[in-house]
Every structure is written in C-alpha cells, then in structure tokens.
Write a protein that holds these residues in place. Structure first.
Motif, PDB file in Angstrom:
ATOM      1  N   TYR A 207       0.911  -1.158  -0.049  1.00 23.81           N
ATOM      2  CA  TYR A 207       0.101   0.075   0.114  1.00 23.81           C
ATOM      3  C   TYR A 207       1.325   1.424   0.158  1.00 23.81           C
ATOM      4  N   LYS A 208       2.249   0.446   0.555  1.00 22.84           N
ATOM      5  CA  LYS A 208       2.922   2.130   0.396  1.00 22.84           C
ATOM      6  C   LYS A 208       4.689   1.447   0.640  1.00 22.84           C
ATOM      7  N   ALA A 209       5.596   2.497   0.634  1.00 23.33           N
ATOM      8  CA  ALA A 209       6.362   2.035  -0.332  1.00 23.33           C
ATOM      9  C   ALA A 209       7.801   1.012   0.971  1.00 23.33           C
ATOM     10  N   ASP A 210       7.438  -0.531   0.954  1.00 26.01           N
ATOM     11  CA  ASP A 210       8.280  -0.549   1.873  1.00 26.01           C
ATOM     12  C   ASP A 210       8.607  -1.673   0.992  1.00 26.01           C
ATOM     13  N   LYS A 211       9.170  -3.138   1.332  1.00 29.82           N
ATOM     14  CA  LYS A 211      10.136  -3.646   0.588  1.00 29.82           C
ATOM     15  C   LYS A 211       9.973  -5.505   1.837  1.00 29.82           C
ATOM     16  N   GLU A 212      10.822  -6.611   1.182  1.00 29.48           N
ATOM     17  CA  GLU A 212      10.713  -7.213   2.655  1.00 29.48           C
ATOM     18  C   GLU A 212      12.811  -7.571   2.849  1.00 29.48           C
ATOM     19  N   SER A 213      12.742  -8.691   3.370  1.00 25.55           N
ATOM     20  CA  SER A 213      13.542  -8.294   4.587  1.00 25.55           C
ATOM     21  C   SER A 213      14.897  -9.246   3.539  1.00 25.55           C
ATOM     22  N   SER A 214      15.507  -9.705   4.294  1.00 25.47           N
ATOM     23  CA  SER A 214      16.908 -10.697   3.298  1.00 25.47           C
ATOM     24  C   SER A 214      15.949 -12.361   3.101  1.00 25.47           C
ATOM     25  N   TYR A 244       2.749 -23.208   2.168  1.00 30.59           N
ATOM     26  CA  TYR A 244       3.336 -22.278   3.331  1.00 30.59           C
ATOM     27  C   TYR A 244       4.036 -21.382   2.796  1.00 30.59           C
ATOM     28  N   GLY A 245       4.012 -19.738   3.828  1.00 32.49           N
ATOM     29  CA  GLY A 245       4.677 -19.076   3.595  1.00 32.49           C
ATOM     30  C   GLY A 245       4.995 -17.916   4.489  1.00 32.49           C
ATOM     31  N   ARG A 246       6.428 -17.744   5.042  1.00 35.87           N
ATOM     32  CA  ARG A 246       6.839 -16.764   6.266  1.00 35.87           C
ATOM     33  C   ARG A 246       7.086 -15.296   5.354  1.00 35.87           C
ATOM     34  N   PHE A 247       6.349 -14.563   5.120  1.00 39.50           N
ATOM     35  CA  PHE A 247       6.947 -13.261   4.537  1.00 39.50           C
ATOM     36  C   PHE A 247       7.398 -11.873   6.198  1.00 39.50           C
ATOM     37  N   PHE A 248       8.463 -11.259   6.163  1.00 37.25           N
ATOM     38  CA  PHE A 248       8.967 -10.283   6.392  1.00 37.25           C
ATOM     39  C   PHE A 248       9.600  -9.345   6.158  1.00 37.25           C
ATOM     40  N   PHE A 249       8.490  -8.354   6.697  1.00 38.60           N
ATOM     41  CA  PHE A 249       8.352  -6.834   5.702  1.00 38.60           C
ATOM     42  C   PHE A 249       9.485  -6.385   7.100  1.00 38.60           C
ATOM     43  N   SER A 250       9.508  -4.604   6.367  1.00 37.92           N
ATOM     44  CA  SER A 250      10.732  -3.724   7.442  1.00 37.92           C
ATOM     45  C   SER A 250       9.929  -3.769   8.135  1.00 37.92           C
ATOM     46  N   GLN A 251       8.352  -3.584   8.762  1.00 36.56           N
ATOM     47  CA  GLN A 251       8.350  -3.476  10.144  1.00 36.56           C
ATOM     48  C   GLN A 251       6.594  -4.258  11.075  1.00 36.56           C
ATOM     49  N   ALA A 283       0.602 -11.196  -4.571  1.00 38.07           N
ATOM     50  CA  ALA A 283      -0.100 -10.440  -3.493  1.00 38.07           C
ATOM     51  C   ALA A 283      -0.110  -9.215  -2.499  1.00 38.07           C
ATOM     52  N   LYS A 284      -0.966  -8.995  -2.223  1.00 38.48           N
ATOM     53  CA  LYS A 284      -1.640  -7.529  -2.187  1.00 38.48           C
ATOM     54  C   LYS A 284      -1.498  -7.219  -0.539  1.00 38.48           C
ATOM     55  N   VAL A 285      -0.638  -6.255  -0.226  1.00 37.67           N
ATOM     56  CA  VAL A 285      -0.374  -5.844   1.602  1.00 37.67           C
ATOM     57  C   VAL A 285      -1.343  -4.563   1.486  1.00 37.67           C
TER      58      VAL A 285
END
Length: 315
Positions: A207-214, A244-251, A283-285
């Motif tokens: 929805y706003k600027a972000d990214k996945e972690s490593s 199944y998935g685990r997604f890690f974003f900045s916050q 995927a839409k956050v």
C-alpha cells in the motif's frame, strides 16, 4: 561435510494431514545388513514431508526400503520394495544447505532425517529433512497387498476383514476426510499432482513503500521446504506450488497458509489456457498491514485465492 564418508541420521514416517496410516512392518537396509526396522507404533500422520513417528536410524546410507502399511482412507494394505538412490542421498548429505537460526545467524548444516511419506493410492515419497529444510530424493508406487486382521493386531472383537476396515475408517479418519471421500472419492492422484512443478514467482505490492527483508520461508505442497534468500526472491523458478509461507517486511510479518487444492486447481486452469507461460502469485498488502490478499495471474487472466488464511503482526 564435503570430506565426510558417513552421516548420522534418524528415520521418520509421515502421511498427509487428515489421511492417517498405520505401519505393519518394514526396514531400511544397506547392501550388507538391515539398518533400522519399522514396526507398528500407532497412527502416523502430520505434515506431508515431515514425520511424526520416529524410528532409529544409522550412519550408513540405505539402499533398500521395505514397508507394509494400512491406509485407512483406502481400506487397503500396501507394500513397497524399493531401491533407494544411494549416491544421490550421499551427495545431499555432503552438500548440506544454509540455515538461518532464530537469532538471524546463517550457518552451513546438513540433513537430520530420512523421512518416508505414505499417501492414499500407494504413493511413496522419500525426503531428506532437517532444520527448515526438506527435499525429495525419490518416489515410488506401492502395490496393494493383503494382511489379515488377525496378523495385524490382536482381534478380541473377532472382526472380519471388512468389519476391521470399516471400523478403522470410521474411528481414525477425520470427519472432514470421510465427507470428502463420500462426495468425491479417495483422492488417490492428489499427492501425485502435488509433485508437479510450475514456473512462477511471488509479486508483492505494498500500500505504501516497503520491501521484504533478507529471506522468505516456504513450504510446498509436495512436502519440500526451504528458506529463500533475498537475491532469489523475485525471479521465476520452477518449483512445486506453495502451501505455507512466512514473509518478513521492514516492520511487519505475514504468515500465510494456502489451500493446497485451491492453488493447484488455479494453476491447472491457467496452464491449460496459457501453456508454457510463467505465472505470478500476486500479493497485495492492505492499508495499515491489516491483511494480504493473493491472486494467481497469467497474461491478464487472474484467479483469486479466496481460501488463503493470512496472519499479520508487527515484527
């Protein structure tokens, strides 16, 4: 590990979730002797790819698998006598893989277990499994066999063979599985279909600027599992479909459980209309990270994954 000549491992048995089985007898052996025996320790089920019933293991690479079991869904006994790919197993043990621990530290480790999966219809899949990792190394088709109820267990009720099958079916198979079988029949080809690999990627929109972690942690419908490092995250790859998935974003973090049959049917439909084309799982956050929705897309055609369960939380 590259210089090791032997590896210590344990052995586990698994079956698809809600389709339990029970071992009669069997063993793993190398060219010279039996390494570990399989015996009846009760019902086996759990996550496809990871075993719940643990047996002894060894430190020599097995070459032969022998196993007899009952599938409650099928109301049948099955038997497998198979030769395992010794050199392939040894190579996987030697190569190992990179694992990330709870503190975020990466280290080079190797596999811990040889896991045997037993699905309805007599499909047998063998994986090497370890921390956050499962990789298929062989699959086989078992043959239907006969084991009398009196040989299988003490029979104080003097059940006939059919009475025994029906009792186990009604008592040990979950109601959801019983209802599915009543409506559609035993899904004997489902886990064979889950082994099919497709060329796809995840395409995440914020929805706003972000990214996945490593990294991203994924389990697949064929029982495999891995942690994908960030450099590989956005590329198309030929893999089994995600379960199944685990997604890690900045916050924030997202935990996603796909409906295996829903995502399989979506990919089957799109590949039938768009053969040999790459597919996106979009995927839409949502705003304020309230949830994430998933849609399968190919050349302008899209199918929403409405049964996907998503949990979001701050990291």
């Amino acid at each position: 590990m590259e210089n090791n000549e032997s590896f210590s491992w344990g052995s586990t048995i698994t079956a698809p979730h809600m389709y339990p089985i029970e071992i009669h007898k069997g063993y793993l052996a190398d060219d010279k002797k039996m390494i570990t025996a399989y015996m009846n320790t009760g019902i086996s089920t759990g996550d496809w790819g990871y075993g719940n019933n643990a047996y002894a293991g060894g430190n020599s690479i097995p070459t032969n698998l022998s196993l007899t079991w009952i599938s409650f869904a099928d109301k049948k006994f099955w038997k497998i006598e198979a030769t395992l790919p010794k050199e392939k197993i040894f190579k996987f043990f030697q190569e190992g893989y990179m694992n990330k621990d709870r503190k975020g530290v990466w280290s080079h480790v190797t596999y811990k277990d040889i896991t045997v999966g037993l699905a309805p219809g007599g499909l047998v899949v063998v994986w090497l499994t370890g921390l956050n990792r499962s990789v298929e190394i062989a699959h086989f088709q078992a043959k239907e066999t006969f084991v009398s109820v009196d040989e299988f267990y003490r029979n104080p009720h003097e059940y006939t063979q059919d009475e025994f099958y029906n009792f186990r079916f009604k008592s040990y198979l979950p109601r959801e599985s019983q209802a599915y079988i009543k409506e559609k029949g035993v899904p004997v080809d489902l886990w064979k279909d889950y082994r099919t690999k497709y060329n796809y990627r995840f395409n995440i929109h914020f929805y706003k600027a972000d990214k996945e972690s490593s990294d991203r942690r994924l389990k697949y419908v064929n029982g495999e599992e891995e942690i994908i490092e960030v450099k590989d995250i956005n590329s198309y790859q030929n893999k089994a479909l995600p379960s199944y998935g685990r997604f890690f974003f900045s916050q924030h973090n997202a935990e996603v459980q796909f409906d295996d049959e829903e995502i399989l049917n979506a990919f089957k439909k799109l590949t039938a209309v768009h053969p040999d084309k790459s597919i996106d799982i979009e995927a839409k956050v949502a705003f304020m990270y309230k949830t994430t929705t998933f849609t399968v897309k190919c050349e302008g055609e899209e199918i929403p994954l409405e049964k996907t369960v998503v949990k979001m939380w701050k990291n």
